[in-house]
Scaffold this active site. Structure first.
Site, short mmCIF file in Angstrom:
data_model
loop_
_atom_site.label_atom_id
_atom_site.label_comp_id
_atom_site.label_asym_id
_atom_site.label_seq_id
_atom_site.Cartn_x
_atom_site.Cartn_y
_atom_site.Cartn_z
N ASP A 54 1.92 -2.47 -3.61
CA ASP A 54 3.29 -2.36 -3.09
C ASP A 54 3.39 -1.20 -2.09
O ASP A 54 4.43 -0.98 -1.47
CB ASP A 54 4.34 -2.25 -4.21
N SER A 55 2.27 -0.49 -1.88
CA SER A 55 2.17 0.49 -0.78
C SER A 55 2.43 -0.21 0.56
O SER A 55 2.74 0.46 1.55
CB SER A 55 0.79 1.15 -0.77
N ASP A 93 0.31 -6.44 -7.08
CA ASP A 93 1.06 -5.29 -7.60
C ASP A 93 2.51 -5.70 -7.85
O ASP A 93 3.22 -6.12 -6.92
CB ASP A 93 1.02 -4.18 -6.53
N LYS A 123 -0.84 -5.78 -11.49
CA LYS A 123 -0.80 -4.36 -11.87
C LYS A 123 0.66 -3.97 -12.12
O LYS A 123 1.55 -4.39 -11.37
CB LYS A 123 -1.39 -3.49 -10.76
N GLU A 125 3.12 -0.50 -13.05
CA GLU A 125 3.23 0.95 -13.21
C GLU A 125 3.94 1.26 -14.52
O GLU A 125 5.01 0.70 -14.80
CB GLU A 125 4.05 1.56 -12.05
N GLU A 192 -3.44 7.77 -10.99
CA GLU A 192 -3.05 8.28 -9.67
C GLU A 192 -2.61 9.75 -9.77
O GLU A 192 -1.76 10.10 -10.60
CB GLU A 192 -1.91 7.44 -9.07
O1 KIV Z 1 0.45 0.22 -4.10
C1 KIV Z 1 -0.69 0.69 -4.07
O2 KIV Z 1 -1.39 0.65 -3.04
C2 KIV Z 1 -1.19 1.32 -5.29
C3 KIV Z 1 -2.46 2.09 -5.19
C4 KIV Z 1 -2.24 3.35 -4.45
C5 KIV Z 1 -3.09 2.33 -6.51
O3 KIV Z 1 -0.58 1.24 -6.29
#
Ligand code: KIV
Length: 274
Positions: A54-55, A93, A123, A125, A192
């Site tokens: 989600d970056s 994510d 993934k 969080e 992280e």
């Molecule tokens: O969103 C992302 O790119 C991430 C990584 C930095 C682990 O969660």
């Protein structure tokens, strides 16, 4: 690398391959990707796992935080990547508010990453507080990568992007969360911005691989955001990033040369004309 052999003769990295890599002491290389050409290059270069992070909210879409990106946007990016990838494990994510409102919504959205996005895992969080949800997702056949330490979706709760594990209380929470995520069935955990000593302690205390980002060298693998490590995203570069290229300079020069050629009437030439 010992990827699983799939029915079509295709070698594919699976959640099991990553766990085996930890057992055999082989480090795991993970990068983020958001588009077809980059994912294709990465996959052919031998990356083990691609996270559609989600970056993307910041490095692709220009938002200030990761909070605004939606499920539909994440699915679009995940499809871009999954069309390109033959070998790497693809992890989607789960964006902010895609899993927090209810278990039902979480299961549906996580499932969409596999069903519509072509990912093999998701993934999430969060620490021990989301372990019961992870247990349900894994029960339904949705592999989960955990993510503890600095969790950017909780930016407003912590009041900034803070390094984690500096106090005894944080260390205890991280260790307890890592064990809870493992027991809930996670196949790996992202750590992280965790101080290296605590990242090492976690890595030694769980059987599943830890994937570090700003968490020192003792994790079982490392992940970086592609736009940071190739020097494409110029607005901010965290301390933990190593820039392996300066793509922004390459683009700047190419665009500048093109503008000069167009303005001077040097492009197109005979060889570029029909
Ligand atoms: O969103 C992302 O790119 C991430 C990584 C930095 C682990 O969660």
């Amino acid at each position: 690398m010992t990827p699983e052999r799939q029915s079509a003769g295709q070698l594919k990295v699976t959640t099991r391959s990553l766990k085996r890599m930890k057992q055999e002491g082989r480090k795991i290389a993970v990068l983020t990707a958001y588009d077809y050409p980059t994912a294709r290059i990465m996959d052919r270069a031998g990356i083990d796992c691609i996270l559609v992070g989600d970056s993307a909210a910041t490095v692709v879409s220009g938002h200030k935080t990761t909070l605004p990106i939606t499920m539909d946007e994440m699915l679009f990016l995940t499809r871009n990547v999954s069309r390109a990838v033959e070998r790497a494990l693809i992890v989607g994510d789960m964006p902010f508010l895609s899993f927090q409102p209810s278990e039902e919504e979480a299961i549906r959205n996580a499932g969409r990453f596999l069903k519509e996005g072509g990912a093999q895992a998701v993934k999430l969080e969060g620490g021990s507080e989301i372990a019961p949800l992870i247990l349900r997702l894994v029960d339904f056949g949705i592999p989960v990568m955990g993510h503890i330490g600095l969790t950017p979706q909780s930016l407003n709760k912590f009041g900034g992007y803070l390094v984690m594990g500096k106090t005894a209380r944080q260390r205890e929470y991280l260790l307890q969360s890592a064990r809870a995520l493992q027991d809930a069935g996670c196949f790996a955990i992202v750590l992280e911005a965790v101080v290296p000593d605590v990242a090492r302690e976690i890595t030694e205390s769980v059987r599943i691989p830890t994937i570090g980002i700003g968490a020192g060298v003792h994790c079982d693998g490392q992940v970086l955001v592609i736009s940071d490590m190739i020097g494409l995203f110029e607005e901010f570069r965290p301390k933990f990033v190593r820039a392996y290229a300066n793509v922004a300079d390459v683009i700047r020069k190419a665009v500048g040369d093109y503008i000069d050629d167009v303005r001077a009437g040097r492009f197109p030439g005979d060889e570029e004309s029909y």
